[in-house]
Design an enzyme around this catalytic site. Structure first.
Site, PDB file in Angstrom:
ATOM      1  N   GLU A  37      67.244  41.011  30.830  1.00 12.48           N
ATOM      2  CA  GLU A  37      67.303  41.413  32.359  1.00 12.48           C
ATOM      3  C   GLU A  37      66.090  40.493  33.313  1.00 12.48           C
ATOM      4  O   GLU A  37      65.170  40.238  32.495  1.00 12.48           O
ATOM      5  CB  GLU A  37      67.212  42.751  32.687  1.00 12.48           C
ATOM      6  CG  GLU A  37      65.706  43.397  32.468  1.00 12.48           C
ATOM      7  CD  GLU A  37      65.780  44.699  32.330  1.00 12.48           C
ATOM      8  OE1 GLU A  37      66.876  45.529  32.040  1.00 12.48           O
ATOM      9  OE2 GLU A  37      64.722  45.455  32.944  1.00 12.48           O
ATOM     10  N   LYS A  69      63.182  39.990  35.537  1.00 13.55           N
ATOM     11  CA  LYS A  69      62.069  40.720  36.058  1.00 13.55           C
ATOM     12  C   LYS A  69      61.898  40.732  37.526  1.00 13.55           C
ATOM     13  O   LYS A  69      61.089  39.636  37.978  1.00 13.55           O
ATOM     14  CB  LYS A  69      61.063  40.408  35.206  1.00 13.55           C
ATOM     15  CG  LYS A  69      59.683  41.082  35.284  1.00 13.55           C
ATOM     16  CD  LYS A  69      58.666  41.136  34.392  1.00 13.55           C
ATOM     17  CE  LYS A  69      57.762  42.200  34.563  1.00 13.55           C
ATOM     18  NZ  LYS A  69      57.144  42.294  35.825  1.00 13.55           N
ATOM     19  N   ASP A 115      60.441  40.794  41.239  1.00 14.49           N
ATOM     20  CA  ASP A 115      59.104  40.898  41.717  1.00 14.49           C
ATOM     21  C   ASP A 115      59.102  41.781  43.005  1.00 14.49           C
ATOM     22  O   ASP A 115      59.427  41.296  44.155  1.00 14.49           O
ATOM     23  CB  ASP A 115      58.754  39.478  42.189  1.00 14.49           C
ATOM     24  CG  ASP A 115      57.334  39.399  42.398  1.00 14.49           C
ATOM     25  OD1 ASP A 115      56.545  40.279  41.757  1.00 14.49           O
ATOM     26  OD2 ASP A 115      56.644  38.305  43.003  1.00 14.49           O
ATOM     27  N   TYR A 175      67.259  47.896  42.050  1.00 19.66           N
ATOM     28  CA  TYR A 175      68.023  47.743  40.971  1.00 19.66           C
ATOM     29  C   TYR A 175      67.376  48.629  40.033  1.00 19.66           C
ATOM     30  O   TYR A 175      66.135  48.790  39.820  1.00 19.66           O
ATOM     31  CB  TYR A 175      68.070  46.332  40.156  1.00 19.66           C
ATOM     32  CG  TYR A 175      69.375  45.507  40.882  1.00 19.66           C
ATOM     33  CD1 TYR A 175      70.629  45.934  40.934  1.00 19.66           C
ATOM     34  CD2 TYR A 175      68.816  44.209  41.275  1.00 19.66           C
ATOM     35  CE1 TYR A 175      71.376  45.319  41.457  1.00 19.66           C
ATOM     36  CE2 TYR A 175      70.064  43.567  41.750  1.00 19.66           C
ATOM     37  CZ  TYR A 175      71.228  43.732  42.013  1.00 19.66           C
ATOM     38  OH  TYR A 175      72.035  43.030  42.529  1.00 19.66           O
ATOM     39  N   LYS A 184      57.461  35.535  30.915  1.00 22.57           N
ATOM     40  CA  LYS A 184      56.975  35.084  32.319  1.00 22.57           C
ATOM     41  C   LYS A 184      57.261  33.826  32.556  1.00 22.57           C
ATOM     42  O   LYS A 184      57.242  32.983  31.569  1.00 22.57           O
ATOM     43  CB  LYS A 184      55.359  35.270  32.477  1.00 22.57           C
ATOM     44  CG  LYS A 184      55.097  36.814  32.430  1.00 22.57           C
ATOM     45  CD  LYS A 184      55.500  37.677  33.792  1.00 22.57           C
ATOM     46  CE  LYS A 184      54.800  38.997  34.091  1.00 22.57           C
ATOM     47  NZ  LYS A 184      53.820  38.787  35.186  1.00 22.57           N
ATOM     48  N   CYS A 223      17.245  32.068  39.590  1.00 18.01           N
ATOM     49  CA  CYS A 223      18.189  32.991  40.386  1.00 18.01           C
ATOM     50  C   CYS A 223      18.337  32.446  41.836  1.00 18.01           C
ATOM     51  O   CYS A 223      17.233  32.662  42.661  1.00 18.01           O
ATOM     52  CB  CYS A 223      17.810  34.463  40.294  1.00 18.01           C
ATOM     53  SG  CYS A 223      18.780  35.615  41.345  1.00 18.01           S
ATOM     54  N   CYS A 258      16.772  35.580  44.049  1.00 15.32           N
ATOM     55  CA  CYS A 258      15.272  36.089  44.006  1.00 15.32           C
ATOM     56  C   CYS A 258      14.305  35.036  43.456  1.00 15.32           C
ATOM     57  O   CYS A 258      13.228  35.369  43.026  1.00 15.32           O
ATOM     58  CB  CYS A 258      15.122  37.532  43.379  1.00 15.32           C
ATOM     59  SG  CYS A 258      15.722  37.360  41.446  1.00 15.32           S
ATOM     60  N   CYS A 269      19.986  36.599  35.682  1.00  9.30           N
ATOM     61  CA  CYS A 269      18.669  36.654  36.451  1.00  9.30           C
ATOM     62  C   CYS A 269      17.799  37.802  35.833  1.00  9.30           C
ATOM     63  O   CYS A 269      18.321  38.751  35.609  1.00  9.30           O
ATOM     64  CB  CYS A 269      18.978  37.289  37.620  1.00  9.30           C
ATOM     65  SG  CYS A 269      17.686  37.867  38.873  1.00  9.30           S
ATOM     66  N   CYS A 290      15.390  41.926  42.236  1.00  9.39           N
ATOM     67  CA  CYS A 290      16.187  41.010  42.772  1.00  9.39           C
ATOM     68  C   CYS A 290      17.282  41.785  43.866  1.00  9.39           C
ATOM     69  O   CYS A 290      17.774  42.797  43.302  1.00  9.39           O
ATOM     70  CB  CYS A 290      17.119  40.260  41.729  1.00  9.39           C
ATOM     71  SG  CYS A 290      18.381  39.262  42.309  1.00  9.39           S
TER      72      CYS A 290
END
Length: 672
Positions: free
Chosen positions: A115, A117, A119, A224, A315, A409, A412, A427, A433
């Site tokens: 069937e 699919k 959306d 459906y 898909k 980082c 800091c 970090c 920090c």
DNA sequence: CTACCTCGAGCTCA
DNA sequence: CTCGAGGTAG
């Protein structure tokens, strides 16, 4: 023509006419009258019902024009959970799916149902004696929102079925908006200068989330059905094809694209065919679904985690688009993890405008050799998080250089560390920090943690940036006046925040433990630890061996826990939260192995309860492990009947279900 | 990750 | 009118 008309008879006749026309229009695709004539009939019935309210029935087609606005959507539990599907992104995965089925079932030939699919949004419909009594969204699969009023306005969905159906059953399907309805809707919005919907799926979702069902009624939604939920076993046909056939007979819309196919090669051909016709369909689909046709074979296959082993969604390939990589930002998470994020020139792909995409980690950047300024291919499939698939190398600026991952980082300046074997860089600044401070505070206040109302992400940023707070303990000493310096913070908002903080103080050990944000201690682990140790003191002082005794806790988590509780800073914050702020909880009583004595028992509540609201009763029961649902079925264990219990009580009596009155309920809650 | 709905409250301008 | 928070969906 002057004759007396029995209003009851007239209403019945109108309803029957309208339902018939609905049917020829929607199911048979063969309208017998014009829309104007149809509207006339509907209006006539509306007038009749307005003047004779006693004539209104639950399944009256006038409900399709909308009911008075709701306050909120109620929560409804799904008796049979609404699961998701496993995905296949290529033919090999489909063949693999078939191979596993062959292996387990050992049949000569296997029938599949194929069937499209759609959306849209998954919806569960409950029919009682053929009348639509409840419609709910999928939600988390266990419970969703009650959107009955909105669903009633969807013309494809019959309010009353015809034929020979079981007294109570659940239909599942997809609500969606046809492409041409979507275009019309957006065109109208454009003319009025209103905001446009990004795609048909969002338009459908938005329409369904409308509290005022009159608005939903004005949005041409379609439906459906593709399966069943709760369904009396004795009445269930032997396979999916037969089920869909009887659904159709009862008046439920079934896609004409659904086919029975006897080989996996046939399924793959079906997919190819539908893929080629995809642009000509009047609705959006994001793939096709293959299901084992035979229900008894489905049962043999069973489930893995949250998805059936007897179905798979093939898909369509993810949509791709080319755009420019403007920059790579480094985000610092709660645990200090540095996550590179691609900032992209806005590009419309897969139904949304993408401007950000995660690049996961340094290895990922190196592997794809993504450089700032590159043209990149962005990919997005359905609910999949957008990703930078690859770089368009021939469009690269020859003078570009590989991305330089920071050694400090960016927030800091602390050294960035990368553990051998781990792909994330962190970090080392810890709670010094500001980025980690912010994230830790956001986590602490979030819904699943302390659930501090009124403290959103923007506010935390401001509080930290203005040096009003540095850690979660500081939150609780905030004063009303301090807040007034912040943007969009008036007296009322400030009061709300203080009240939210106050409310959060009464908590549970598990919640508190989770809120602390110890690495790898999520909601579930926190709960397990709380149940196992009973008190924070016990967890704090537990040695590795003791921690390892807890289910879910391995050497890594144990180490994280011990490290956390060894740091004076953390202990100080916990002390402040408990002493200064007054955060409190009841320690868990150990010993009762089964803290969930009502585990897996299914309860239904009906009628008005004196001592507590239905929601309270529900919460209390759930706390003991019970499942509270909204409709009686064979699976129901107990019905709690309050004053004025109605049809549910009758039904429970018929099905021989234990019935509790309010006192018995209280008794049960006290001593399960 | 993005988009959508709803609410309360702040901001802006008359 | 606009923004943020909080919720939903895929």
């Amino acid at each position: 023509m002057n004759r007396t008309i029995d209003p009851h008879e007239a209403a019945e006749k109108l309803r029957e006419q309208i339902n018939r026309h609905n049917r020829s229009y929607h199911q048979l695709d063969d309208p017998q009258i014009s829309d104007a004539e149809y509207d006339l009939l509907l209006r006539e019935l509306q007038i009749l019902e307005a003047t004779h309210p006693e004539l209104i029935t639950l399944d009256s087609p006038t409900h399709r024009v909308g009911a008075p606005p709701l306050k909120i959507f109620e929560e409804v539990s799904h008796v049979v959970p609404m699961l998701s599907l496993n995905n296949a992104f290529n033919d090999e995965e489909v063949i693999e799916f078939d191979r596993k089925i062959q292996e387990k079932l050992d049949q000569d030939s296997i029938d599949y149902i194929a069937e499209p699919k759609l959306d849209g949004l998954a919806i569960s419909l409950l029919y009682q004696d053929g009348v639509l009594v409840q419609a709910a969204t999928r939600g988390d699969g266990k419970s969703g929102e009650n959107v009955t009023e909105n669903i009633r306005t969807v013309r494809d969905i019959p309010l009353r079925l015809t034929g020979d159906f079981p007294p109570l059953f659940e239909v599942r399907g997809e609500v969606f908006m046809a492409k041409n309805s979507f275009e019309k809707l957006n065109k109208r919005a454009e003319e009025k200068g209103e905001k446009l919907f990004a795609n048909p799926r969002n338009a459908a979702a938005g329409s369904l989330r409308q509290l005022d069902s009159k608005i939903t009624a004005s949005r041409a939604l379609s439906f459906y059905c593709y399966g069943h939920g709760e369904f009396p076993a004795g009445n269930l046909p032997t396979n999916q094809a037969a089920l869909l056939k009887i659904f159709k007979k009862w008046g439920l819309p079934v896609s004409s694209e659904i086919e029975t196919i006897s080989s996996i090669e046939g399924c793959i051909a079906y997919y190819k065919n539908l893929e080629s016709r995809r642009p000509t369909l009047d609705y959006e689909i994001d793939g096709v679904v293959f299901k084992l046709n035979d229900f008894s074979l489905q049962n043999i296959m069973g489930f893995v985690a949250r998805a059936p082993r007897w179905a798979i969604a093939r898909k369509f390939p993810a949509e791709e688009a080319v755009t420019k990589l403007l920059d790579i930002d480094i985000q610092v998470g709660r645990t200090g993890a540095l996550t590179p994020v691609a900032r992209l020139a806005p590009v419309f792909v897969g139904g949304v405008t993408v401007t950000n995409a995660t690049l996961h980690n340094l290895d990922e950047i190196r592997r794809k050799d993504v450089r700032i300024g590159d043209q990149v291919i962005v990919r997005r499939a359905g609910d999949v998080i957008p990703e930078v698939a690859r770089v368009v190398l021939d469009k690269r600026n020859p003078s570009s250089t590989p991305f330089h991952f920071p050694e400090q980082c960016p927030i800091c300046n602390s050294t960035v560390e990368k553990m051998a074997g781990e792909s994330v860089a962190r970090c080392s600044g810890g709670l010094f920090c500001p980025a980690q401070q912010k994230e830790a505070i956001k986590h602490f206040a979030s819904r699943k943690a302390m659930d501090v109302d009124g403290l959103g992400s923007k506010l935390v940023e401001q509080l930290v940036d203005q040096n009003l707070i540095q850690n979660v303990a500081d939150l609780y000493i905030l004063q009303l006046e301090q807040l007034s310096s912040l943007e969009r913070m008036g007296k009322k908002s400030a009061e709300n925040l203080i009240a939210g903080l106050e409310k959060s103080k009464q908590t549970t050990l598990a919640t508190f433990l989770f809120a602390l944000g110890i690495r790898d201690v999520g909601e579930v682990t926190a709960q397990t630890l709380a149940n196992h140790f009973g008190s924070l003191e016990a967890i704090k002082t537990a040695d590795e061996a003791a921690l390892l005794e807890t289910a879910d806790v391995g050497p890594v988590v144990a180490k994280h826990l011990m490290t956390f509780f060894q740091q004076p800073h953390n202990l100080e914050i916990i002390e402040r939260l408990r002493q200064e702020a007054g955060i409190r909880w009841d320690d868990v009583t150990l010993g009762e192995n089964s803290s969930q004595p009502l585990q897996d028992k299914i309860f239904v509540l009906t009628g008005t309860l004196e001592k507590f609201s239905r929601d309270q009763a529900k919460k209390l029961l759930q706390l003991l492990g019970a499942k509270v649902t909204n409709s009686i079925s064979r699976k129901t264990d107990y019905l709690v009947a309050g004053e004025n219990a109605g049809s549910k009580l009758e039904k429970a009596l018929k099905l021989d279900i234990t019935i509790l009155d309010e006192n018995q309920l209280s008794e049960l809650l006290r001593k399960p």
